[in-house]
Design a protein around this motif. Sequence first.
Motif, mmCIF file in Angstrom:
data_model
loop_
_atom_site.group_PDB
_atom_site.id
_atom_site.type_symbol
_atom_site.label_atom_id
_atom_site.label_comp_id
_atom_site.label_asym_id
_atom_site.label_seq_id
_atom_site.Cartn_x
_atom_site.Cartn_y
_atom_site.Cartn_z
ATOM 1 N N UNK A 1 -2.169 3.063 6.480
ATOM 2 C CA UNK A 1 -1.657 1.912 7.222
ATOM 3 C C UNK A 1 -1.089 0.836 6.302
ATOM 4 N N UNK A 2 -0.883 1.165 5.037
ATOM 5 C CA UNK A 2 -0.493 0.167 4.041
ATOM 6 C C UNK A 2 0.730 -0.637 4.465
ATOM 7 N N UNK A 3 1.786 0.052 4.838
ATOM 8 C CA UNK A 3 3.019 -0.659 5.190
ATOM 9 C C UNK A 3 2.837 -1.487 6.454
ATOM 10 N N UNK A 4 2.132 -0.934 7.419
ATOM 11 C CA UNK A 4 1.859 -1.629 8.677
ATOM 12 C C UNK A 4 0.983 -2.859 8.426
ATOM 13 N N UNK A 5 -0.005 -2.689 7.519
ATOM 14 C CA UNK A 5 -0.896 -3.804 7.172
ATOM 15 C C UNK A 5 -0.139 -4.923 6.497
ATOM 16 N N UNK A 6 0.744 -4.567 5.584
ATOM 17 C CA UNK A 6 1.465 -5.567 4.804
ATOM 18 C C UNK A 6 2.574 -6.229 5.605
ATOM 19 N N UNK A 7 3.256 -5.447 6.425
ATOM 20 C CA UNK A 7 4.297 -6.010 7.288
ATOM 21 C C UNK A 7 4.256 -5.291 8.624
ATOM 22 N N UNK A 8 3.910 -6.010 9.670
ATOM 23 C CA UNK A 8 3.714 -5.438 11.000
ATOM 24 C C UNK A 8 4.978 -4.768 11.521
ATOM 25 N N UNK A 9 6.137 -5.230 11.046
ATOM 26 C CA UNK A 9 7.404 -4.661 11.490
ATOM 27 C C UNK A 9 7.853 -3.492 10.613
ATOM 28 N N UNK B 1 10.268 -3.045 4.209
ATOM 29 C CA UNK B 1 9.885 -2.664 2.846
ATOM 30 C C UNK B 1 9.319 -3.829 2.052
ATOM 31 N N UNK B 2 8.412 -3.521 1.144
ATOM 32 C CA UNK B 2 7.749 -4.519 0.307
ATOM 33 C C UNK B 2 8.368 -4.486 -1.080
#
Length: 308
Positions: free
Chosen positions: A273-281, A284-285
């Motif tokens: 869930x890393x990407x979802x956790x960092x940015x709900x939408x 890219x980080x």
Amino acid sequence: MTNLNVLRLSHVCVRVTDLERAENFYVNLLGFVETQKDGDYLYLRGIEEGQHHSLVLKKASSPGLCYIAFRVREGLDKVRELGNSTRFKEKGVEDSILVESPGGVPLLFYQDMEYVGDLRLKFYLHRGVSPVKLAHVNYVVGNLEREERFFKDLGFVETERFLDKTGRKTVVWLTRRGNSHEVAIAESQRKVPGFHHETFYVHDVRDVIRAADLLASMGYWDNIERGPGRHGATEGYYIYLRDLDMNRLEFFTNDYEVLDPDKWKTVEWTHDQFRFRSDFWGRPIPDSWLKEWMPVENLHGELRGWEA
């Protein structure tokens, strides 16, 4: 739990190489309220903060973190029991003690600060993004378990956590006063201890967007690092900026409040869930956000040696 009665996160002191340039960026462009300029120090606060300061900019030869400060109700004499410490004199603060966290981050504890009044209803004085108040800090250490235990012993509650592929905890979010978090701590084996960012609340998502508009209109496109976006963890809308020394600053709004800390169940995010956790939408980080943070002073004002 220690007898030290910590009330809340209070302020942060950051190093800048050019105080005049920093004053123009933070005060004239972003809209921080200037309380006082004293030699190599600039004392700033948000529009709803009546205390003398919540952000101190210190002129230095290089950028990074000086210390993170917390207000205590009583028991300041107990600070020395937390570890390596020293008395410290700060403008507007009656008495304070610097102590080093287990991970090597200087933490300042004090009981009373001068009050100068807020600009809450003085709308004609609001400028820039109108920062409201200090929300949280984020830093990096080599041993997360020890650092987390230190803050829990001070009465902080874990609101959220992030796990790696093995199920090991690598990031924690902690609160004392009941918002989504006041301290976020990550673990890394490179360049630690390191300071990632401090964050100021703004009232509305439009203020988050205004931060981007202000920097872009000044030609500071490269200083807009990440966002606007929305976090999964903490739920807040955000934008990450870099000042002219590359210190990272976040503007943030609409996170949640923990009404009953004793009943709160820690939100857990898996590696998947890393990407979802960092940015709900799912945006890219930037690589810089994941791998770049700033040096931290020791108790004597010396920057710790980092590997290149």
